[in-house]
Write an enzyme that holds these catalytic residues in place. Structure first.
Site, PDB file in Angstrom:
ATOM      1  N   CYS A 138       3.055  13.279  -1.182  1.00  0.00           N
ATOM      2  CA  CYS A 138       3.937  12.620  -0.217  1.00  0.00           C
ATOM      3  C   CYS A 138       3.466  11.206   0.077  1.00  0.00           C
ATOM      4  O   CYS A 138       2.597  10.989   0.920  1.00  0.00           O
ATOM      5  CB  CYS A 138       3.996  13.435   1.063  1.00  0.00           C
ATOM      6  N   CYS A 141       3.902  10.058   3.651  1.00  0.00           N
ATOM      7  CA  CYS A 141       2.932  10.564   4.643  1.00  0.00           C
ATOM      8  C   CYS A 141       1.594   9.852   4.500  1.00  0.00           C
ATOM      9  O   CYS A 141       0.946   9.538   5.483  1.00  0.00           O
ATOM     10  CB  CYS A 141       2.649  12.057   4.469  1.00  0.00           C
ATOM     11  N   ASP A 142       1.157   9.672   3.262  1.00  0.00           N
ATOM     12  CA  ASP A 142      -0.228   9.270   3.034  1.00  0.00           C
ATOM     13  C   ASP A 142      -0.409   7.846   2.508  1.00  0.00           C
ATOM     14  O   ASP A 142      -1.518   7.320   2.522  1.00  0.00           O
ATOM     15  CB  ASP A 142      -0.873  10.231   2.014  1.00  0.00           C
TER      16      ASP A 142
END
Ligand code: NAP
Length: 315
Positions: A138, A141-142
């Site tokens: 992701c 997200c990261d």
């Protein structure tokens, strides 16, 4: 186990919540299970999406978590009861259906399956070992984490997700290389063109990640050209896997008809499954469109199918 619910909804993405809003407004008092084992948090894949620009009604975009919070609030407003628990098993062999969660059994006349889909992984040992140590599924997200900033990164995949993730990562990284196992893309032309025109994005085509290198943290990848057989190493700080999704149907195996990829099979244009009284909506039954808005649309259909079915069959 005294009450038999009208309807239990398993899943809390756009499909589950739309089904909840509609069944709640139809006075069915739905009980929803919002699990967290697949994505770490309830709310489905939108919880790990930054900007949603294509959900109608939000001309300036909305963040995934904001959209899901709004949907959840709307579900509760009309009386949906939400349990933040994973469902461990279901028994669909007789009605009322049984749903086991946290060791307790819940019963319902009808069931709506809205468990969505989860990211797929390459399946090599080093990927597992270095998960969250430079390996991620992701980017949104990261990608902005300090460990990836101004570093070289790899994105694996040739679909829209890979293009989108690469474009997103290029905002922070020094360079992003898209590694794709073929020379043709599954991604739409506009997304490929956008990636091509980004000076920070490069491509390795007909190539696969053979090994992710690093002890405690990703330090590189070993790539292989599948046409020439050439193998080489590339120093990178992160590997973002964007190779599609698998439906979350492990608890339904053998209980309801699934297709060869594990998606719940629905009948014709309806949300009816192979089990009378069990309906499915959203990504768990949709290998084709997989959009928040199409998931929400099918959640509405599942609610209406359920309502009509209950009128005809329950009690
Ligand atoms: P996808 O379209 O299924 O693409 C998956 C990609 O990963 C394919 O290129 C596939 O290669 C590759 N792949 C699969 N397994 C692999 C493996 N084991 N090793 C290496 N490569 C592998 O999935 P997606 O990109 O996640 O997109 C899913 C859906 O969401 C699509 O309908 C897409 O249009 C949509 N989407 C839209 C947007 C947008 O419009 N903004 C953004 C993201 C996603 P092959 O091509 O060789 O099979």
């Amino acid at each position: 186990m005294s009450t038999v619910e009208n309807v239990i909804i398993i899943g809390s993405g756009p499909a589950g919540h739309t089904a909840a809003i509609y069944t709640a407004r139809a006075n069915l008092r739905p009980l929803m299970f919002e699990g967290f084992s697949t994505g770490g948090v309830p709310g489905g894949q939108l919880m790990i999406t930054t900007e949603v620009e294509n959900f109608p009604g939000f001309p300036t975009g909305i963040s995934g978590p904001e959209l899901m919070t709004a949907l959840r609030t709307q579900s509760e407003k009309f009386g949906t009861r939400i349990l933040t628990q994973d469902v461990e098993s279901v028994d669909l062999s007789a009605r009322p259906f049984k749903v086991v969660s946290d060791g307790q059994t819940y019963e319902a006349q009808a069931l709506i399956i809205a468990t969505g889909a989860s990211a797929r992984y390459i399946g090599i040992d080093s990927e597992k070992r270095l998960m969250n140590r430079g390996v991620s599924a992701c980017a949104t997200c990261d990608g902005a984490l300090p460990v990836f900033r101004n570093k070289e990164l790899v994105v694996v995949g040739g679909g829209d997700s890979a293009m989108e993730e690469a474009s997103f990562l290029a905002r922070f990284a020094s360079k992003v290389t898209i590694v794709h196992r073929r020379a043709e893309f599954r991604a739409s032309k506009i997304m490929v063109d956008r990636a091509h025109s980004n000076p920070k994005i490069a491509f390795e085509l007909d190539a696969v990640v053979e090994e992710i290198l690093g002890k405690e943290q990703v330090t590189g990848v070993r790539l292989k050209n599948v046409k020439t057989g050439k193998v080489w190493e590339k120093a990178v700080a992160g590997v973002f896997v964007a190779i599609g999704h698998s439906p979350n149907t492990s608890i339904f195996q053998g209980k309801v008809a699934l297709d060869e990829k594990g998606y719940v099979q629905t009948r014709g244009k309806s949300t009816y499954t192979s089990v009378d009284g069990v309906f499915a909506c959203g990504d768990v039954q949709d290998p084709t469109y997989r959009q928040a808005i199409s998931a929400a649309g099918s959640g509405c259909q599942a609610a209406i199918d359920t309502e009509r079915w209950l009128e005809a069959h329950a009690h």
